[in-house]
Design a protein around this motif. Structure first.
Motif, PDB file in Angstrom:
ATOM      1  N   UNK A   1       0.839  -1.197   0.000  1.00 51.14           N
ATOM      2  CA  UNK A   1       0.000   0.000   0.000  1.00 51.14           C
ATOM      3  C   UNK A   1       0.877   1.252   0.000  1.00 51.14           C
ATOM      4  N   UNK A   2       0.455   2.260  -0.742  1.00 52.63           N
ATOM      5  CA  UNK A   2       1.165   3.536  -0.740  1.00 52.63           C
ATOM      6  C   UNK A   2       0.998   4.233   0.600  1.00 52.63           C
ATOM      7  N   UNK A   3       1.914   5.133   0.905  1.00 54.91           N
ATOM      8  CA  UNK A   3       1.819   5.899   2.144  1.00 54.91           C
ATOM      9  C   UNK A   3       0.726   6.961   2.065  1.00 54.91           C
ATOM     10  N   UNK A   4       0.430   7.419   0.856  1.00 46.95           N
ATOM     11  CA  UNK A   4      -0.440   8.569   0.658  1.00 46.95           C
ATOM     12  C   UNK A   4      -1.344   8.325  -0.535  1.00 46.95           C
ATOM     13  N   UNK A   5      -2.622   8.656  -0.391  1.00 45.24           N
ATOM     14  CA  UNK A   5      -3.552   8.650  -1.518  1.00 45.24           C
ATOM     15  C   UNK A   5      -4.067  10.071  -1.709  1.00 45.24           C
ATOM     16  N   UNK A   6      -4.196  10.485  -2.965  1.00 44.72           N
ATOM     17  CA  UNK A   6      -4.666  11.831  -3.290  1.00 44.72           C
ATOM     18  C   UNK A   6      -5.888  11.701  -4.179  1.00 44.72           C
ATOM     19  N   UNK A   7      -7.044  12.132  -3.680  1.00 47.86           N
ATOM     20  CA  UNK A   7      -8.266  12.128  -4.472  1.00 47.86           C
ATOM     21  C   UNK A   7      -8.393  13.479  -5.144  1.00 47.86           C
ATOM     22  N   UNK A   8      -8.480  13.478  -6.467  1.00 48.75           N
ATOM     23  CA  UNK A   8      -8.493  14.732  -7.213  1.00 48.75           C
ATOM     24  C   UNK A   8      -9.454  14.622  -8.384  1.00 48.75           C
ATOM     25  N   UNK A   9      -9.693  15.771  -9.017  1.00 48.83           N
ATOM     26  CA  UNK A   9     -10.622  15.823 -10.154  1.00 48.83           C
ATOM     27  C   UNK A   9     -10.026  16.580 -11.336  1.00 48.83           C
ATOM     28  N   UNK A  10      -9.374  17.697 -11.077  1.00 48.58           N
ATOM     29  CA  UNK A  10      -8.837  18.503 -12.181  1.00 48.58           C
ATOM     30  C   UNK A  10      -7.604  17.824 -12.765  1.00 48.58           C
ATOM     31  N   UNK A  11      -7.517  17.715 -14.099  1.00 48.67           N
ATOM     32  CA  UNK A  11      -6.418  16.942 -14.694  1.00 48.67           C
ATOM     33  C   UNK A  11      -5.061  17.625 -14.640  1.00 48.67           C
ATOM     34  N   UNK A  12      -5.009  18.936 -14.368  1.00 50.98           N
ATOM     35  CA  UNK A  12      -3.744  19.662 -14.483  1.00 50.98           C
ATOM     36  C   UNK A  12      -3.277  20.339 -13.202  1.00 50.98           C
ATOM     37  N   UNK A  45      -9.023   1.780   3.846  1.00 52.02           N
ATOM     38  CA  UNK A  45      -8.807   2.994   3.072  1.00 52.02           C
ATOM     39  C   UNK A  45      -7.697   2.772   2.059  1.00 52.02           C
ATOM     40  N   UNK A  46      -7.567   3.632   1.049  1.00 54.07           N
ATOM     41  CA  UNK A  46      -6.555   3.416   0.014  1.00 54.07           C
ATOM     42  C   UNK A  46      -5.130   3.677   0.486  1.00 54.07           C
ATOM     43  N   UNK A  47      -4.962   4.377   1.595  1.00 56.29           N
ATOM     44  CA  UNK A  47      -3.630   4.664   2.142  1.00 56.29           C
ATOM     45  C   UNK A  47      -3.810   5.140   3.580  1.00 56.29           C
ATOM     46  N   UNK A  48      -2.759   5.085   4.386  1.00 57.04           N
ATOM     47  CA  UNK A  48      -2.872   5.578   5.768  1.00 57.04           C
ATOM     48  C   UNK A  48      -3.166   7.068   5.850  1.00 57.04           C
ATOM     49  N   UNK A  49      -2.662   7.837   4.860  1.00 53.26           N
ATOM     50  CA  UNK A  49      -2.941   9.276   4.786  1.00 53.26           C
ATOM     51  C   UNK A  49      -3.629   9.545   3.461  1.00 53.26           C
ATOM     52  N   UNK A  50      -4.732  10.268   3.504  1.00 56.92           N
ATOM     53  CA  UNK A  50      -5.504  10.606   2.305  1.00 56.92           C
ATOM     54  C   UNK A  50      -5.597  12.116   2.208  1.00 56.92           C
ATOM     55  N   UNK A  51      -5.266  12.654   1.052  1.00 52.67           N
ATOM     56  CA  UNK A  51      -5.337  14.093   0.798  1.00 52.67           C
ATOM     57  C   UNK A  51      -6.506  14.373  -0.139  1.00 52.67           C
ATOM     58  N   UNK A  52      -7.453  15.158   0.329  1.00 53.35           N
ATOM     59  CA  UNK A  52      -8.592  15.557  -0.492  1.00 53.35           C
ATOM     60  C   UNK A  52      -8.230  16.770  -1.328  1.00 53.35           C
ATOM     61  N   UNK A  53      -8.354  16.636  -2.644  1.00 56.20           N
ATOM     62  CA  UNK A  53      -8.082  17.748  -3.557  1.00 56.20           C
ATOM     63  C   UNK A  53      -9.268  17.972  -4.504  1.00 56.20           C
ATOM     64  N   UNK A  78     -12.071   8.000   6.609  1.00 56.83           N
ATOM     65  CA  UNK A  78     -11.670   8.447   7.939  1.00 56.83           C
ATOM     66  C   UNK A  78     -12.172   7.471   9.001  1.00 56.83           C
ATOM     67  N   UNK A  79     -13.409   7.014   8.872  1.00 63.14           N
ATOM     68  CA  UNK A  79     -13.948   6.036   9.820  1.00 63.14           C
ATOM     69  C   UNK A  79     -13.169   4.732   9.774  1.00 63.14           C
ATOM     70  N   UNK A  80     -12.559   4.437   8.614  1.00 62.83           N
ATOM     71  CA  UNK A  80     -11.773   3.214   8.472  1.00 62.83           C
ATOM     72  C   UNK A  80     -10.359   3.362   9.015  1.00 62.83           C
ATOM     73  N   UNK A  81     -10.036   4.555   9.538  1.00 67.38           N
ATOM     74  CA  UNK A  81      -8.751   4.727  10.194  1.00 67.38           C
ATOM     75  C   UNK A  81      -7.745   5.582   9.475  1.00 67.38           C
ATOM     76  N   UNK A  82      -8.062   6.102   8.297  1.00 64.65           N
ATOM     77  CA  UNK A  82      -7.117   6.934   7.570  1.00 64.65           C
ATOM     78  C   UNK A  82      -7.024   8.322   8.208  1.00 64.65           C
TER      79      UNK A  82
END
Length: 305
Positions: A1-12, A45-53, A78-82
């Motif tokens: 598993x990666x250390x960090x997951x980043x959820x994003x929408x804008x491609x650039x 969760x997808x990673x221990x730390x998740x960044x919302x973008x 977050x409820x899953x522990x991230x």
């Protein structure tokens, strides 16, 4: 598993962040909101730390935007522990100008005189106690979208009758006095971990789209925006930090303008998605992405302990 997951929408928008993480050798997973399928019963969760973008302006790019979807996903992870950076509670504030203003006013800070309604038919009555010109704002906006100025009550009444007033994807509208900004520029105070990071003055030439990032400034048809480094007074910095901490904002900007009528500093926007300033080395002399990556690395270290 990666250390960090980043959820994003804008491609650039996040290429500088991704490039910085690559240079630092931080393992991350970039997750585009489109195509994401989530099982509510999945405990991982997808990673221990998740960044919302996820940006509030995403509804301008696609009618099937991820604003409300992301709130549910962030709450689940977050409820899953991230450790979720700018999680569901922050997203809920980012997605409501009405909630932002109530939070700011609740701290004893000045805001533009505002009324909130959920029907266009109530706009004229809501504006009756305000000084014109006024603006009608969508509760969920972005990049200046959903803001229209009306100079007289008659002009507003005609727009209501014609059905041409702004709409919001959550059907909540704000009626707000149009504040004459001293010097023409608003100040955006960026925070990280609830503390001051830097500030810029943004002059949109009277327009409402004040996004200072590279992609925003290069957008076709966008009016010229002037961005300069700012050194806010200590009381403004302290107020912005109080707002960020009260909102639970991990990273993001607080916007304030000086009312030219009476010199009052009026705070009016909490933005949980900061793309940082275009040409940071030229404007600030340093790159805020490096500070953000340092802060994320610390969060990763914390969850590993």
């Amino acid at each position: 598993m990666s250390d960090l997951a980043i959820l994003y929408e804008h491609p650039d928008w996040f290429r500088p962040l991704f490039a910085g993480l690559d240079r630092r050798g931080i393992a991350y997973r970039a997750i585009h909101a489109d195509g994401l399928i989530v099982d509510p019963a999945d405990p991982a969760p997808p990673a221990p730390v998740v960044l919302n973008r996820i940006a509030m302006s995403s509804f301008l790019r696609a009618p099937e935007h991820p604003i409300f979807f992301a709130q549910a996903v962030m709450a689940q992870w977050q409820a899953a522990g991230a450790r979720v950076v700018n999680g569901a509670d922050v997203l809920a504030i980012d997605a409501s100008k009405a909630r932002q203003l109530a939070l700011i006013a609740g701290l004893g800070l000045a805001i533009p005189d505002t009324r909130v309604v959920h029907r266009a038919a109530d706009l004229a009555a809501a504006a009756a106690g305000l000084r014109f010109p006024i603006v009608v704002k969508a509760n969920i906006g972005g990049s200046g979208a959903g803001i229209v100025r009306y100079d007289t009550p008659a002009e507003l009444a005609v727009a209501v009758g014609d059905g041409t007033v702004p709409d919001s994807i959550d059907r909540v509208l704000l009626v707000q006095e149009h504040v004459p900004v001293r010097g023409g520029a608003i100040t955006r105070i960026e925070t990280l971990g609830g503390r001051y990071l830097y500030a810029i003055d943004v002059d949109g030439g009277g327009g409402f789209d004040l996004c200072p990032a590279d992609i925003c400034l290069a957008a076709p048809g966008k009016a010229a925006v002037t961005v300069t480094r700012a050194d806010p007074a200590p009381d403004l910095i302290a107020a912005a930090e109080r707002i960020a901490q009260a909102a639970g904002l991990d990273v993001g900007g607080i916007e304030v303008m000086i009312d030219d009528r009476d010199g009052t500093a009026r705070f009016y926007d909490i933005n949980a998605l900061s793309n940082f300033v275009a040409d940071p080395l030229g404007v600030l002399g340093w790159d805020p992405h490096e500070r953000l990556i340092d802060w994320l690395a610390d969060r990763i270290a914390e969850v590993r302990r």
